[in-house]
Design a protein around this motif. Structure first.
Motif, mmCIF file in Angstrom:
data_model
loop_
_atom_site.group_PDB
_atom_site.id
_atom_site.type_symbol
_atom_site.label_atom_id
_atom_site.label_comp_id
_atom_site.label_asym_id
_atom_site.label_seq_id
_atom_site.Cartn_x
_atom_site.Cartn_y
_atom_site.Cartn_z
ATOM 1 N N SER A 46 -58.795 39.640 -12.611
ATOM 2 C CA SER A 46 -57.776 40.332 -12.829
ATOM 3 C C SER A 46 -58.062 41.667 -12.107
ATOM 4 N N PRO A 47 -57.036 42.453 -11.587
ATOM 5 C CA PRO A 47 -56.878 43.696 -11.022
ATOM 6 C C PRO A 47 -56.892 44.615 -12.193
ATOM 7 N N LEU A 48 -56.773 44.378 -13.360
ATOM 8 C CA LEU A 48 -56.387 45.410 -14.528
ATOM 9 C C LEU A 48 -55.502 46.337 -14.162
ATOM 10 N N THR A 49 -54.570 46.179 -13.397
ATOM 11 C CA THR A 49 -53.395 46.864 -12.922
ATOM 12 C C THR A 49 -52.070 46.261 -12.761
ATOM 13 N N GLY A 50 -50.989 46.652 -12.488
ATOM 14 C CA GLY A 50 -49.784 45.992 -12.178
ATOM 15 C C GLY A 50 -49.269 45.859 -13.849
ATOM 16 N N ARG A 51 -48.796 44.727 -14.006
ATOM 17 C CA ARG A 51 -47.716 44.636 -15.039
ATOM 18 C C ARG A 51 -48.256 45.215 -16.562
ATOM 19 N N PRO A 52 -47.434 45.422 -17.589
ATOM 20 C CA PRO A 52 -48.252 46.212 -18.670
ATOM 21 C C PRO A 52 -49.196 45.374 -19.325
ATOM 22 N N LEU A 53 -48.989 44.017 -19.396
ATOM 23 C CA LEU A 53 -49.959 43.123 -20.054
ATOM 24 C C LEU A 53 -51.345 43.273 -19.491
ATOM 25 N N GLU A 54 -51.545 43.515 -18.118
ATOM 26 C CA GLU A 54 -52.843 43.542 -17.539
ATOM 27 C C GLU A 54 -53.347 45.062 -17.157
ATOM 28 N N ARG A 55 -52.218 45.992 -17.121
ATOM 29 C CA ARG A 55 -52.832 47.375 -16.821
ATOM 30 C C ARG A 55 -53.599 47.962 -17.959
#
Length: 443
Positions: free
Chosen positions: A124-133
């Protein structure tokens, strides 16, 4: 320093912190389930609680759905069990009759899921869509597991038989505090809730300004000694100090003392603590009382329970800086110096044991020891938005629930902060709940 204090956290550091949180929560889960035999693991120790084996597999199922299937884009590990472990499909009392995974299957399942979670976290980049951000989904799952760990700890308190948990006694206060100690909080606005904490849950959001009139709040939670005076003064027999609903419940349920308390022939009070009978410690906060009992005590004392906004202002507002803190002592996460959190003990610490955890206004032990009942109902904040699913908060709004704040000795620091909102029915006593009192000023 916690990731929650970063504006743009370093991804490697963030990934490491999430790994640590997930590892710690799993160690606690296994500690609470490996300490009993299979018969205890699958038994229902109270109709209020699930069998421990249900909680174990439910933890894995939630982790699989959010982190393996959604974040990791992997095929289901066990797509056939989703309904069994859906908390809204089956009541707790009915779960023992379901075709649940047995102990070995449940342990294998959560292990397999966790191995796939490590792959998802690494990818996971831990960024992007709110669930991963900012790693929200991983943090949500770690908090969810810790919440179920506290639920399982409450199940351990309800089980009978030999004690299986053993931890050091909670600290005693080195300097006994004076009684009738209260703090007057000046009226005025403060920021309640949060819009900036990336791991806060939806019902804590958004931050909004609340104007709270001047009030006084107890500097410390109500103690066992104080509560015994309420009992001795006939508090459980005085209808005049109970609400109409509270009195009806007290009579119907024959409530005469906090749950797990017993009085011997010479008048000494004892309480059962995870299978061990201990003499009631006078300076500990009272625990295992319902909202109705807390409300009756406050009326008896000529006070009332604080509102949720009053509790949060006492905990967070710094008058010198004119802003709200993340926790009573500041922005940092809790350490062993500030609060009795994280199941380091199996009981509350004496009042006055954590002076370093005091709020800017001088109110102590707002975090840890006992969840504190407030007089407020569970309702959404202005501007509330569901995230990421309605069943976490929205479905409970408007029900027969009262708000509790601050966490208990059984709450992990990762799963609580001064904005965190807990809720339960006003009759509940198996939870690790106590209270402090408040009163109006200048009205």
């Amino acid at each position: 320093m916690s990731v929650q204090n970063f504006t743009r956290p370093d991804v490697a550091a963030l990934r490491g912190e999430l790994e640590t949180a997930l590892t710690r929560s799993r160690a606690r889960t296994l500690g609470l389930t490996d300490c009993v035999d299979e018969a205890d693991l699958v038994a229902q120790h109270s109709t209020l609680m699930s069998p421990l084996v249900w909680d174990l597999a439910h933890i894995g199922n939630q982790e699989e759905m959010w982190l393996v299937r959604d974040i990791g884009k992997r095929q289901p590990v066990r797509g056939d069990i989703d309904e069994l472990y859906d908390a809204f499909k089956h009541s707790r009392s009915s779960r023992p009759s379901l075709p649940l995974l047995n102990a070995g299957e449940a342990r294998d399942y959560v292990h397999t899921v966790r191995e796939k979670v490590w792959d998802a976290l690494e990818a996971s980049p831990l960024t992007g869509r709110p669930l991963e951000r900012d790693g929200f989904a991983f943090a949500m799952v770690a908090q969810h597991e810790q919440q179920h760990d506290e639920t399982m700890l409450a199940t351990h308190q309800l089980r009978t038989g030999a004690a299986v948990l053993d931890l050091p006694n909670a600290p005693e206060a080195t300097v006994p505090p004076g009684r009738d100690l209260e703090v007057v909080v000046a009226g005025g606005p403060f920021e309640m809730g949060t819009s900036s904490d990336p791991w806060a849950l939806d019902n804590e959001r958004p931050a909004h300004v609340v104007d709270v009139p001047t009030f006084a709040i107890d500097a410390l939670p109500v103690t066992n000694a104080e509560y015994i005076r309420f009992i001795a003064d006939g508090g459980y027999d005085r209808e005049d100090v109970w609400s109409e609903r509270g009195w009806a419940h007290r009579v119907d349920a024959d409530v005469t003392a906090p749950q797990f308390w017993e009085q011997d022939s010479d008048g000494t009070w004892w309480r059962r603590v995870f299978g061990v009978m201990k003499q009631v410690r006078p300076a500990q906060p009272v625990v295992h009382v319902s909202y109705f009992e807390a409300d009756a005590y406050a009326r008896w004392a000529g006070k009332r329970l604080p509102t949720e906004a009053e509790w949060e202002k006492a905990a967070r507002f710094d008058p010198s800086a004119q802003k709200s803190r993340r926790n009573p002592w500041g922005e940092s996460d809790a350490s062993e110096r500030e609060a009795n959190l994280g199941q380091r003990h199996l009981e509350p610490a004496d009042v006055g044991a954590y002076p370093e955890g005091a709020s800017a206004l001088g109110v102590e032990q707002l975090m840890g020891d006992v969840w504190e009942w407030t007089s407020s109902d569970f309702v959404p904040y202005p501007g509330f938005r569901v995230f990421p699913y309605a069943e976490y908060s929205q479905v409970f709004f408007g029900g027969d629930y009262k708000i509790l704040r601050g966490g208990s000795f059984g709450t992990d620091p990762f799963a609580v902060r001064a904005t965190f909102r807990n809720w339960d029915h006003p009759i509940r006593r198996q939870i690790f709940a106590g209270f402090r009192c408040a009163r109006d000023v200048g009205r």
